[in-house]
Write an enzyme that holds these catalytic residues in place. Structure first.
Site, PDB file in Angstrom:
ATOM      1  N   TYR A   7     -57.556  -7.581  44.319  1.00 40.31           N
ATOM      2  CA  TYR A   7     -58.403  -8.356  43.403  1.00 40.31           C
ATOM      3  C   TYR A   7     -59.299  -9.358  44.149  1.00 40.31           C
ATOM      4  O   TYR A   7     -60.240  -9.885  43.555  1.00 40.31           O
ATOM      5  CB  TYR A   7     -57.558  -9.100  42.356  1.00 40.31           C
ATOM      6  CG  TYR A   7     -56.717  -8.198  41.467  1.00 40.31           C
ATOM      7  CD1 TYR A   7     -56.951  -6.828  41.413  1.00 40.31           C
ATOM      8  CD2 TYR A   7     -55.694  -8.717  40.697  1.00 40.31           C
ATOM      9  CE1 TYR A   7     -56.180  -5.998  40.620  1.00 40.31           C
ATOM     10  CE2 TYR A   7     -54.918  -7.898  39.885  1.00 40.31           C
ATOM     11  CZ  TYR A   7     -55.163  -6.542  39.863  1.00 40.31           C
ATOM     12  OH  TYR A   7     -54.391  -5.722  39.070  1.00 40.31           O
TER      13      TYR A   7
ATOM     14  N   ASP B  25     -49.970 -12.787  37.541  1.00 43.40           N
ATOM     15  CA  ASP B  25     -50.090 -11.445  38.118  1.00 43.40           C
ATOM     16  C   ASP B  25     -51.372 -11.362  38.947  1.00 43.40           C
ATOM     17  O   ASP B  25     -52.456 -11.652  38.452  1.00 43.40           O
ATOM     18  CB  ASP B  25     -50.172 -10.393  37.006  1.00 43.40           C
ATOM     19  CG  ASP B  25     -50.279  -8.987  37.576  1.00 43.40           C
ATOM     20  OD1 ASP B  25     -49.226  -8.420  37.911  1.00 43.40           O
ATOM     21  OD2 ASP B  25     -51.411  -8.481  37.728  1.00 43.40           O
TER      22      ASP B  25
ATOM     23  N   HIS C  16     -49.307  -0.645  44.161  1.00 41.45           N
ATOM     24  CA  HIS C  16     -50.383  -0.769  43.164  1.00 41.45           C
ATOM     25  C   HIS C  16     -50.752   0.591  42.556  1.00 41.45           C
ATOM     26  O   HIS C  16     -50.881   0.717  41.338  1.00 41.45           O
ATOM     27  CB  HIS C  16     -51.602  -1.421  43.832  1.00 41.45           C
ATOM     28  CG  HIS C  16     -52.527  -2.102  42.898  1.00 41.45           C
ATOM     29  ND1 HIS C  16     -53.293  -3.177  43.250  1.00 41.45           N
ATOM     30  CD2 HIS C  16     -52.833  -1.861  41.593  1.00 41.45           C
ATOM     31  CE1 HIS C  16     -54.019  -3.573  42.215  1.00 41.45           C
ATOM     32  NE2 HIS C  16     -53.752  -2.787  41.197  1.00 41.45           N
TER      33      HIS C  16
ATOM     34  N   LYS D 189     -49.389  -7.125  44.639  1.00 38.61           N
ATOM     35  CA  LYS D 189     -49.318  -5.657  44.780  1.00 38.61           C
ATOM     36  C   LYS D 189     -49.832  -5.194  46.135  1.00 38.61           C
ATOM     37  O   LYS D 189     -50.792  -5.779  46.669  1.00 38.61           O
ATOM     38  CB  LYS D 189     -50.140  -4.992  43.662  1.00 38.61           C
ATOM     39  CG  LYS D 189     -49.852  -5.584  42.295  1.00 38.61           C
ATOM     40  CD  LYS D 189     -50.563  -4.893  41.165  1.00 38.61           C
ATOM     41  CE  LYS D 189     -50.428  -5.719  39.891  1.00 38.61           C
ATOM     42  NZ  LYS D 189     -51.566  -6.611  39.633  1.00 38.61           N
TER      43      LYS D 189
HETATM   44  P1  NDP Z   1     -57.015  -7.512  29.346  1.00 35.58           P
HETATM   45  O1  NDP Z   1     -56.542  -6.491  28.377  1.00 35.58           O
HETATM   46  O2  NDP Z   1     -56.186  -8.656  29.697  1.00 35.58           O
HETATM   47  O3  NDP Z   1     -58.417  -7.998  28.784  1.00 35.58           O
HETATM   48  C1  NDP Z   1     -59.203  -8.930  29.452  1.00 35.58           C
HETATM   49  C2  NDP Z   1     -60.506  -9.050  28.650  1.00 35.58           C
HETATM   50  O4  NDP Z   1     -60.218  -9.606  27.357  1.00 35.58           O
HETATM   51  C3  NDP Z   1     -61.485  -9.967  29.324  1.00 35.58           C
HETATM   52  O5  NDP Z   1     -62.786  -9.433  29.097  1.00 35.58           O
HETATM   53  C4  NDP Z   1     -61.301 -11.278  28.562  1.00 35.58           C
HETATM   54  O6  NDP Z   1     -62.505 -12.001  28.575  1.00 35.58           O
HETATM   55  C5  NDP Z   1     -60.950 -10.819  27.186  1.00 35.58           C
HETATM   56  N1  NDP Z   1     -60.052 -11.734  26.444  1.00 35.58           N
HETATM   57  C6  NDP Z   1     -58.989 -12.427  26.912  1.00 35.58           C
HETATM   58  N2  NDP Z   1     -58.370 -13.102  25.926  1.00 35.58           N
HETATM   59  C7  NDP Z   1     -59.058 -12.848  24.800  1.00 35.58           C
HETATM   60  C8  NDP Z   1     -58.916 -13.256  23.459  1.00 35.58           C
HETATM   61  N3  NDP Z   1     -57.923 -14.059  23.080  1.00 35.58           N
HETATM   62  N4  NDP Z   1     -59.827 -12.817  22.548  1.00 35.58           N
HETATM   63  C9  NDP Z   1     -60.842 -11.987  22.918  1.00 35.58           C
HETATM   64  N5  NDP Z   1     -61.014 -11.549  24.183  1.00 35.58           N
HETATM   65  C10 NDP Z   1     -60.135 -11.977  25.117  1.00 35.58           C
HETATM   66  O7  NDP Z   1     -57.514  -6.692  30.628  1.00 35.58           O
HETATM   67  P2  NDP Z   1     -57.175  -6.571  32.154  1.00 35.58           P
HETATM   68  O8  NDP Z   1     -57.609  -5.209  32.525  1.00 35.58           O
HETATM   69  O9  NDP Z   1     -57.682  -7.728  32.903  1.00 35.58           O
HETATM   70  O10 NDP Z   1     -55.566  -6.546  32.229  1.00 35.58           O
HETATM   71  C11 NDP Z   1     -54.794  -7.702  32.365  1.00 35.58           C
HETATM   72  C12 NDP Z   1     -54.224  -7.844  33.764  1.00 35.58           C
HETATM   73  O11 NDP Z   1     -53.376  -6.742  34.074  1.00 35.58           O
HETATM   74  C13 NDP Z   1     -55.267  -7.800  34.891  1.00 35.58           C
HETATM   75  O12 NDP Z   1     -56.036  -8.967  34.942  1.00 35.58           O
HETATM   76  C14 NDP Z   1     -54.380  -7.537  36.071  1.00 35.58           C
HETATM   77  O13 NDP Z   1     -53.728  -8.722  36.476  1.00 35.58           O
HETATM   78  C15 NDP Z   1     -53.391  -6.518  35.481  1.00 35.58           C
HETATM   79  N6  NDP Z   1     -53.806  -5.124  35.720  1.00 35.58           N
HETATM   80  C16 NDP Z   1     -53.039  -4.348  36.562  1.00 35.58           C
HETATM   81  C17 NDP Z   1     -53.412  -3.069  36.865  1.00 35.58           C
HETATM   82  C18 NDP Z   1     -52.599  -2.243  37.803  1.00 35.58           C
HETATM   83  O14 NDP Z   1     -53.105  -1.217  38.297  1.00 35.58           O
HETATM   84  N7  NDP Z   1     -51.371  -2.604  38.080  1.00 35.58           N
HETATM   85  C19 NDP Z   1     -54.618  -2.463  36.293  1.00 35.58           C
HETATM   86  C20 NDP Z   1     -55.322  -3.312  35.373  1.00 35.58           C
HETATM   87  C21 NDP Z   1     -54.897  -4.590  35.092  1.00 35.58           C
HETATM   88  P3  NDP Z   1     -62.629 -13.486  29.211  1.00 35.58           P
HETATM   89  O15 NDP Z   1     -62.035 -13.447  30.592  1.00 35.58           O
HETATM   90  O16 NDP Z   1     -64.101 -13.708  29.198  1.00 35.58           O
HETATM   91  O17 NDP Z   1     -61.875 -14.381  28.279  1.00 35.58           O
HETATM   92  C1  1BO Z   2     -58.763  -1.545  41.300  1.00 36.34           C
HETATM   93  C2  1BO Z   2     -57.544  -2.238  40.813  1.00 36.34           C
HETATM   94  C3  1BO Z   2     -57.269  -1.953  39.377  1.00 36.34           C
HETATM   95  C4  1BO Z   2     -56.678  -3.104  38.660  1.00 36.34           C
HETATM   96  O1  1BO Z   2     -55.351  -3.348  39.025  1.00 36.34           O
END
Ligand code: NDP
Ligand code: 1BO
Length: 319
Positions: free
Chosen positions: A59, A54, A120, A87
């Protein structure tokens, strides 16, 4: 219902069937705020068995994601086995900008089609809008014009499925009234700290698949150390991260955890050969404190000049 397939290494991979008949793998790698997306994508696909990535124009990592995918294909993974989502950002929510935006995304990703292209956020921003937006920098958009352009991308085989993110029931119904090709996927914030049940139900009713974003609570909410999640993880001899990912899948959603660390990337997908028992699943569903992590305030709210003067305006006053 999730379907199980077995990958060439003999690992189980769950996927969901979309309205179009195409399959979306239950777990994808998120790439928002990724620090080394090329290596993470390569590790995820080649070493951990992910088949779903994704990303988004916003991003700023699509070049790196593209390099990771290219390296994975070079290592022997077929493009047709992968499911790549991107997106359309808010600057491009006008009918003349949809196709150029997609072509730029394809170019950055070094791909000739996307599996899924999502709107998005359902708000148009002026190019270079401030965060939070200044007066006149955020507005509604031409829904019918933009969705027709999204549909043309499907007809021209540039994208296989189209969908939306960050919608409300009101906005979903507005889109369904004009759609000739239905949105296959709605991507929404969903985790035990924000279950978003109203949207999940509305999507189920319309056979629209839901992808849960921020399944671990993103960087902002510490669900990993939530006592209920920790208790269930301890009981099942799994990690809290695995429990959160498995919970999302058992709710019938695909999910896209992000990590920069190869060990976590591998950990987060080891969720296909076990289940959370019903009582524990329900205990996680009953976590009381519910709050969005990503409420859109910084992106779209202008308190003095609207049209979105508060977070509740963004979400159409729906809970
Ligand atoms: P997540 O809920 O995936 O959390 C990511 C965080 O969790 C990071 O700080 C990561 O740290 C940590 N993490 C990952 N795996 C573990 C684990 N096993 N144990 C402990 N900590 C962990 O958050 P996101 O907000 O990134 O959401 C996921 C994805 O969803 C985004 O990356 C994006 O692709 C999508 N998204 C889409 C949106 C939209 O508007 N459509 C909005 C927000 C997100 P580290 O990297 O240091 O491991
Ligand atoms: C600003 C974009 C939020 C994560 O999808």
């Amino acid at each position: 219902m999730a379907q199980i397939t077995i990958d060439p290494q003999g690992e189980k991979i769950e996927s969901f069937v979309l309205l179009s008949g195409h399959k979306i793998p239950a777990i994808g790698l998120g790439t928002w705020r990724a620090h080394n997306a090329r290596d993470s994508v390569y590790t995820a696909i080649v070493e951990a068995g992910y088949r779903h990535v994704d990303t988004a124009a916003e991003y700023g990592v699509q070049d790196e994601v593209g390099h990771g995918i290219k390296a994975a294909i070079h290592a022997g993974v077929e493009r047709s086995a992968l499911f790549v989502t991107s997106k359309l950002w808010c600057y491009d929510l006008s009918l003349e900008r949809v196709r150029p935006a997609l072509m730029k995304t394809l170019n950055e990703l070094q791909l000739d089609y996307l599996d899924l292209y999502l709107i998005h956020w359902p708000f148009r921003l002026k190019d270079g809008a401030s965060r939070p937006p200044k007066a006149g920098e955020v507005s509604d958009f031409d829904w019918e014009g933009v969705w027709r352009e999204m549909e043309k991308l499907v007809k021209d085989k540039l994208v296989r499925d189209i969908g939306v993110c960050n919608f409300t029931v009101k906005k979903l119904n507005k889109l369904l009234d004009i759609a000739q090709i239905m949105p296959s996927v709605c991507q929404m914030e969903m985790h035990p700290g924000w279950r978003n049940e109203k949207m999940l139900e509305a999507c189920k009713k319309n056979n629209i698949h839901v992808t849960a974003y921020s399944p671990l609570g993103s960087r902002e909410v510490d669900l990993i150390h939530h006592p209920v999640v920790e208790r269930v993880a301890g009981k099942l001899n799994k990690t809290p991260g695995q429990v959160l990912v498995r919970w999302a899948i058992q709710r019938g959603t695909s999910t896209i955890p992000k990590s920069d660390h190869s060990e976590r990337i591998k950990e987060n997908i080891k969720v296909f050969s076990w289940e959370i028992p019903e009582l524990d699943f329900q205990a996680i569903c009953d976590i009381p404190d519910q709050m969005r992590v990503l409420d859109g305030e910084e992106l779209f709210v202008n308190k003095s000049d609207g049209p979105y003067k508060s977070v509740t305006d963004i979400w159409d006053h729906e809970i």
